[in-house]
Design a protein around this motif. Structure first.
Motif, PDB file in Angstrom:
ATOM      1  N   ARG A  71      -4.784  -1.068  -4.741  1.00  0.00           N
ATOM      2  CA  ARG A  71      -4.033  -0.711  -5.942  1.00  0.00           C
ATOM      3  C   ARG A  71      -4.496   0.629  -6.483  1.00  0.00           C
ATOM      4  N   GLN A  72      -5.782   0.931  -6.434  1.00  0.00           N
ATOM      5  CA  GLN A  72      -6.293   2.214  -6.911  1.00  0.00           C
ATOM      6  C   GLN A  72      -5.707   3.368  -6.101  1.00  0.00           C
ATOM      7  N   TRP A  80      -2.117   3.778  -7.131  1.00  0.00           N
ATOM      8  CA  TRP A  80      -2.062   4.380  -8.468  1.00  0.00           C
ATOM      9  C   TRP A  80      -2.293   5.891  -8.393  1.00  0.00           C
ATOM     10  N   ASN A 103      -0.777   2.545 -18.124  1.00  0.00           N
ATOM     11  CA  ASN A 103      -1.808   1.513 -18.165  1.00  0.00           C
ATOM     12  C   ASN A 103      -2.502   1.475 -16.793  1.00  0.00           C
ATOM     13  N   GLU A 153      -2.399  -0.338 -13.446  1.00  0.00           N
ATOM     14  CA  GLU A 153      -1.427  -1.425 -13.365  1.00  0.00           C
ATOM     15  C   GLU A 153       0.031  -1.017 -13.505  1.00  0.00           C
ATOM     16  N   SER A 154       0.335  -0.072 -14.408  1.00  0.00           N
ATOM     17  CA  SER A 154       1.755   0.199 -14.642  1.00  0.00           C
ATOM     18  C   SER A 154       1.966   1.525 -15.370  1.00  0.00           C
ATOM     19  N   THR A 168       5.217  -1.407 -11.802  1.00  0.00           N
ATOM     20  CA  THR A 168       4.009  -2.221 -11.920  1.00  0.00           C
ATOM     21  C   THR A 168       3.381  -2.405 -10.546  1.00  0.00           C
ATOM     22  N   ARG A 175       0.623  -4.872  -8.502  1.00  0.00           N
ATOM     23  CA  ARG A 175      -0.217  -6.069  -8.518  1.00  0.00           C
ATOM     24  C   ARG A 175      -0.800  -6.270  -7.132  1.00  0.00           C
ATOM     25  N   THR A 221      -0.912  -4.028  -1.972  1.00  0.00           N
ATOM     26  CA  THR A 221      -0.446  -3.799  -3.335  1.00  0.00           C
ATOM     27  C   THR A 221       1.062  -3.995  -3.360  1.00  0.00           C
TER      28      THR A 221
END
Length: 149
Positions: free
Chosen positions: A13-14, A17, A69, A72-73, A95, A97, A103
């Protein structure tokens, strides 16, 4: 017009992002993007060529990130002017998750067009906007997966 979709990306996820905030990856992922200039951590200017049916427009577009955020989003919004061809604007809430070692990127939002771009008919318009959203997020997912491998 509402848009929604989901992509499973084999990356942390990182990592996803960071890619969502990388101007080079965004430029390469946006269909028809000729240029993307980072103005700040939350604003970009872009030149995007888009074709809906017989109408082709070169849009000077402002892209803004909001409701951030990490990791996450966020909401990605864009508004583009194409002169006599019309305009396009929209946003998508994105988003991220974690599902085991991948992810899941989910997006939902809306797109609105006007001028000549809007005169092509609602079925063609809906099909094209859904296709463009899926192309963007699909291109993005593929680039991130490649860079994570």
């Amino acid at each position: 017009m509402e848009i929604t979709g989901e992509f499973r990306i084999p990356a942390s996820r990182q990592h996803v992002w960071q890619a969502l905030n990388d101007p080079d990856i965004l430029r390469k992922s946006i269909p028809g993007c000729e240029a993307l200039e980072k103005l700040s951590d939350t604003e970009f200017n872009a030149k995007i060529v888009s074709k809906i049916g017989p109408v082709k427009a070169k849009l000077a577009t402002r892209i803004t990130l909001s409701d951030i955020n990490p990791p996450e989003s966020y909401t990605i919004s864009g508004a583009g002017q194409g002169g006599v061809s019309g305009f396009a604007k929209g946003s998508a809430h994105v988003t991220l998750r974690v599902d085991e070692d991948i992810t899941v990127l989910h997006y939902s939002g809306h797109i609105h067009v006007g001028g000549k771009l809007a005169q092509v008919g609602s079925r063609l318009l809906k099909g094209t906007t859904s296709k463009l959203a899926n192309q963007f997020f699909g291109n993005f997912a593929a680039r991130v997966a490649d860079s994570a491998a």
